[in-house]
Design an enzyme around this catalytic site. Structure first.
Site, short mmCIF file in Angstrom:
data_model
loop_
_atom_site.label_atom_id
_atom_site.label_comp_id
_atom_site.label_asym_id
_atom_site.label_seq_id
_atom_site.Cartn_x
_atom_site.Cartn_y
_atom_site.Cartn_z
N ASP A 12 38.65 43.09 31.06
CA ASP A 12 39.68 43.77 31.87
C ASP A 12 40.95 43.93 31.03
O ASP A 12 41.12 43.27 30.00
CB ASP A 12 40.00 42.96 33.14
N SER A 13 41.84 44.78 31.51
CA SER A 13 43.13 44.97 30.84
C SER A 13 43.97 43.69 30.85
O SER A 13 44.94 43.58 30.12
CB SER A 13 43.90 46.07 31.54
N CYS A 75 37.22 46.51 35.20
CA CYS A 75 38.49 47.22 35.27
C CYS A 75 38.18 48.66 35.71
O CYS A 75 37.44 49.37 35.00
CB CYS A 75 39.14 47.20 33.88
N GLU A 153 50.41 40.21 36.51
CA GLU A 153 50.26 39.72 35.13
C GLU A 153 51.32 38.67 34.80
O GLU A 153 51.09 37.78 33.99
CB GLU A 153 50.38 40.89 34.14
N CYS A 184 41.61 48.46 42.23
CA CYS A 184 42.05 47.89 40.96
C CYS A 184 41.73 46.41 41.04
O CYS A 184 42.00 45.77 42.08
CB CYS A 184 43.55 48.10 40.78
N HIS A 186 42.97 43.84 39.89
CA HIS A 186 44.09 42.91 40.08
C HIS A 186 44.41 42.71 41.58
O HIS A 186 44.94 41.67 41.97
CB HIS A 186 45.37 43.45 39.42
#
Ligand code: DGL
Length: 255
Positions: A12-13, A75, A153, A184, A186
């Site tokens: 994932d990012s 992601c 993040e 998403c 996240h």
């Protein structure tokens, strides 16, 4: 040659894909997982598709050099722009992507009002447009949440900042949606705040569990499912103790 003992790489990012990793672990506890989050370059959602594609290919190249039998691109943004290229480049590796769980929401509310909350890149990509064509009856609203990935993040998944940001983003939809798709990886980490704002009338969906089930099926079909003692390793391009600590904490959360 891929072997049963080979790892499942999860990419994932940043820390978002850990919401998928925890479903993968639940579904396949005997597997060896290698998670890589590219937090040094997150968020991907505001970058150009070319940049996202390059970063994804770079990370995957590193992962696939490490005794990996399957790759999960956890992601939505990276899947939307790079999954085709990855499959072309690595035709012998099992590669699974994630897409917004629109099917789950549309099956439940075929003529309903459905919101998809995702990054700017995911919302704009052709892949989502194709997905939407499959559900012509659904009335779909595309919802961006600028700043949310960055906040998560930084280690913030609850409290005043998250509430303020989500209140602003979701205000036009309160009482108006049958379903909201968390598009998403996240976003499942802020699900309790989203649920509190939208209330019981709006059902929330995400693609983590479905992706885990699909991964298991692919491994079974290839005779590569490992049912012995599993392990989990998390790595991150930031390489700090703080991000790794936060990552393992997210792996243990249930929201
Ligand atoms: N977690 C990613 C997704 O599922 C993207 C977050 C970002 O880097 O913008 O889309």
């Amino acid at each position: 040659m891929a072997s049963k003992e080979g790892k499942i790489a999860v990419f994932d990012s940043g820390v978002g894909g850990i919401s998928v990793l925890r479903e993968l672990v639940k579904c396949m506890p005997g597997e060896n997982f290698l998670y890589f989050g590219d937090s040094a370059n997150a968020p991907y959602g505001g970058k150009s598709p070319e940049e996202v594609c390059d970063l994804t290919i770079q990370a995957v190249h590193m992962l696939l050099s490490r005794d990996v039998k399957a790759l999960v691109v956890a992601c939505n943004t990276a899947t939307a722009v790079a999954i085709g290229r990855l499959r072309e480049q690595y035709p012998d590796t099992i590669i699974i992507g994630i897409e917004p769980a629109l099917k789950l929401a549309a099956d439940r509310y075929p003529a309903g009002k459905i919101g998809i909350m995702a990054t700017k890149v995911t919302l704009k990509e052709e892949k989502l447009a194709h997905q939407l064509e499959r559900f012509p009856q659904a009335d779909v609203a595309r919802i961006a949440a600028p700043g949310l990935v960055k906040l998560i993040e930084s280690g913030v998944t609850e409290g005043a900042q998250v509430e303020e940001l989500l209140n602003k983003v979701l205000a036009p939809y309160v009482g108006k949606l049958d379903a909201l798709v968390l598009g998403c990886t996240h976003y499942p980490f802020v699900k309790p705040v989203v649920a509190k704002i939208l209330g019981e009338k709006t059902e929330l969906f995400d693609g983590g569990e479905g992706t885990a089930r699909h991964t298991r099926k692919c491994l079974e079909q290839a005779g590569l499912l490992n049912e012995t003692d599993g392990s989990i390793t998390i790595e991150n391009s930031l390489g700090t103790a703080k991000i790794l600590e936060f990552s393992y904490k997210l792996l243990d959360t249930n929201s």
